[in-house]
Design an enzyme around this catalytic site. Structure first.
Site, PDB file in Angstrom:
ATOM      1  CG  LEU A  63      28.727  38.930  36.112  1.00 56.97           C
ATOM      2  CD1 LEU A  63      29.680  38.999  34.943  1.00 56.97           C
ATOM      3  CD2 LEU A  63      27.409  38.298  35.694  1.00 56.97           C
ATOM      4  CG  HIS A 103      37.633  39.498  38.976  1.00 56.13           C
ATOM      5  ND1 HIS A 103      38.114  40.688  38.479  1.00 56.13           N
ATOM      6  CD2 HIS A 103      36.925  39.817  40.094  1.00 56.13           C
ATOM      7  CE1 HIS A 103      37.718  41.684  39.278  1.00 56.13           C
ATOM      8  NE2 HIS A 103      36.992  41.176  40.262  1.00 56.13           N
ATOM      9  CD  GLU A 104      34.477  37.480  42.126  1.00 58.28           C
ATOM     10  OE1 GLU A 104      34.902  37.699  43.272  1.00 58.28           O
ATOM     11  OE2 GLU A 104      33.920  38.361  41.428  1.00 58.28           O
ATOM     12  CG  HIS A 134      38.201  45.474  42.036  1.00 57.57           C
ATOM     13  ND1 HIS A 134      37.087  45.819  42.752  1.00 57.57           N
ATOM     14  CD2 HIS A 134      37.974  44.241  41.518  1.00 57.57           C
ATOM     15  CE1 HIS A 134      36.210  44.817  42.682  1.00 57.57           C
ATOM     16  NE2 HIS A 134      36.727  43.855  41.934  1.00 57.57           N
ATOM     17  CD1 TRP A 143      38.420  51.428  40.516  1.00 57.03           C
ATOM     18  CD2 TRP A 143      38.636  49.436  39.541  1.00 57.03           C
ATOM     19  NE1 TRP A 143      37.299  50.680  40.819  1.00 57.03           N
ATOM     20  CE2 TRP A 143      37.411  49.453  40.224  1.00 57.03           C
ATOM     21  CE3 TRP A 143      38.998  48.265  38.844  1.00 57.03           C
ATOM     22  CZ2 TRP A 143      36.540  48.362  40.244  1.00 57.03           C
ATOM     23  CZ3 TRP A 143      38.138  47.188  38.862  1.00 57.03           C
ATOM     24  CH2 TRP A 143      36.931  47.239  39.556  1.00 57.03           C
ATOM     25  CG  ASP A 188      46.503  47.539  42.651  1.00 54.27           C
ATOM     26  OD1 ASP A 188      47.504  48.206  42.986  1.00 54.27           O
ATOM     27  OD2 ASP A 188      46.505  46.744  41.703  1.00 54.27           O
ATOM     28  CB  VAL A 213      49.795  45.453  43.233  1.00 49.44           C
ATOM     29  CG1 VAL A 213      50.799  44.567  42.525  1.00 49.44           C
ATOM     30  CG2 VAL A 213      48.786  44.606  43.999  1.00 49.44           C
TER      31      VAL A 213
HETATM   32 ZN   LIG Z   1      36.264  41.954  41.973  1.00 51.33          ZN
END
Ligand SMILES: [Zn+2]
Length: 438
Positions: A199, A254-255, A264, A266, A275, A277
């Site tokens: 995507l 998201h991108e 990401h 996870w 991640d 964070v």
């Molecule tokens: Zn991604």
């Protein structure tokens, strides 16, 4: 002979990609929501040290001192539509809708922001980052911020290059605009034999000076989105296998999160991978379109909150678009840190974006009296779901309301005398107008 050889080579290349991807197409839901993590590994193979560099930048962004937390950064955007058939030639109206929902998501003006579970209420927020189609191109000419390129290329996906050819005029795509000053977004087809495969994918910040547009060892800076996954009002449905997926424009959200340094949620691994964070709960894996709010797959130790459930509401998960609605403060700090260091030129480089033009896309409003000394009346020309923000002269958010009433009373309580801006946002766009309190 040459032709034949070239053909065989192309076929080999194609077969190679198909073979590599075939196992992914077995189940109807097997596709890459996002290829960014894989793309980084791909670059690392031919360009050792690349992932270390990206990691270094990530750590630095976390340390960046954000003196101006409330300053709204506007990123000039160019959208490159590359198509071989009409349905891939995404219309302007879809581009506008996509930029509006990108803005809504980043400014926490998205209509579903309130759907975030209470447990996450204190960690989610407005990034104070927004996007506008460029109004001046790199040569100084007026532009709509949208380019259209007709191509012979049916699909840009290739296992050797991902879809980097779309970023090159010589390879049937279109060269990027100056990447220091514009966020380049390519919208194209990356399917394999007509099956949607990826995507989107993005480049996290790296030493941008070392990334010429024709770089062969790196990825050309910017974001690529599969055309059906672009824009909530896209007339072409996103069909993968027997499933039709709801598109709310969040592949781009998201991108762009990756483009501004996020990973990401996870951590691309099990509970031992993070991640990076502090305030995002960890998860054992991505949530595969699932919106299961009962899951808590890893034990967290988040300041003041302790262990939190898996956050399917986060834009950096792979949950369905309809259950995503939030970035956390930790993620926001990283993105703003990137804009203050690695991508400084993007918001301070003087590329002009059509914020004014953008304003004309939101419905007209009437606000009176203006100047006001007490309550004021706000009337929308059309009914709809609106977020109304009142900003001070510096762009700092003072008050926020949500409404679907045509006629609204604003108390303007607590506003001292001076100049303000009222910002109306809906999925059609954002309109900002000045008003005075006297
Ligand atoms: Zn991604």
């Amino acid at each position: 002979m040459l032709n034949l050889l070239a053909q065989i080579n192309t076929m080999k290349k194609y077969l190679l990609s198909v073979l590599a991807i075939l196992p992914l197409m077995v189940g109807a839901q097997d596709f890459y929501r996002c290829y960014t993590h894989e793309a980084l590994q791909h670059v690392e193979a031919s360009n050792p040290g690349y992932i270390d560099r990206v990691n270094e930048i990530f750590e630095r962004a976390k340390l960046a001192e954000d003196f101006n937390r409330d300053e709204v950064y506007t990123i000039p955007v160019v959208v490159h539509i590359v198509y071989d058939i009409d349905e891939k030639n995404v219309p302007d109206s879809v581009v506008y809708n996509q930029i509006a929902s990108l803005n809504a998501d980043f400014r926490r003006l998205n209509e579903d922001a309130d759907n975030v579970r209470d447990t996450f209420n204190t960690i989610v927020g407005d990034t104070h980052i927004q996007f506008a189609l460029a109004s001046i191109d790199p040569e100084g000419n007026p532009t709509t911020g949208i380019t259209r390129t007709e191509t012979e290329v049916e699909s840009f996906f290739d296992f050797a290059t991902i879809a980097e050819d779309v970023k090159s005029t010589a390879d049937g795509g279109i060269d990027p605009w100056d990447q220091e000053h514009y966020l380049n977004i390519w919208v194209c087809d990356m399917s394999i034999f007509g099956f949607v495969n990826i995507l989107g994918y993005a480049t996290p910040p790296d030493g941008l000076d070392h990334w010429p547009p024709d770089a062969t060892t790196g990825l050309a800076d910017g974001v690529v989105v599969q055309y059906q996954a672009f824009g909530a009002n896209n007339p072409v449905p996103l069909e993968i296998g027997a499933e039709t997926y709801e598109v709310l424009g969040r592949t781009l959200t998201h991108e762009v999160g990756h483009y501004l340094g996020l990973r990401h949620i996870w951590g691309d691994g099990d509970c031992t991978e993070q991640d990076g964070v502090d305030d995002t709960p960890n998860a054992e894996s991505q949530s595969s379109q699932d919106c299961d709010i009962t899951k808590n797959t890893c034990v967290d130790d988040i300041a003041d909150l302790g262990d939190l459930p898996d956050m399917v509401e986060n834009f950096m998960d792979y949950s369905a678009e309809s259950c995503q609605n939030s970035f956390t403060h930790g993620q926001i700090e990283i993105m703003r840190g990137v804009l203050e260091v690695e991508r400084y030129e993007l918001v301070n480089g003087g590329a002009e974006a059509s914020v004014e033009e953008w304003n004309t896309l939101a419905p007209e409003i009437k606000l009176y009296p203006n100047p006001a000394s007490g309550p004021a009346t706000l009337i929308f020309e059309e009914t709809g779901n609106y977020t109304v923000n009142i900003l001070d002269e510096t762009g700092k958010l003072i008050q926020t309301y949500r409404t679907n009433n045509e006629i609204n009373q604003l108390t303007l309580d607590g506003l001292s005398k001076g100049f303000y801006m009222i910002q109306i946002s809906s999925l059609e766009g954002i309109r900002t107008e000045k008003f005075i309190v006297q």
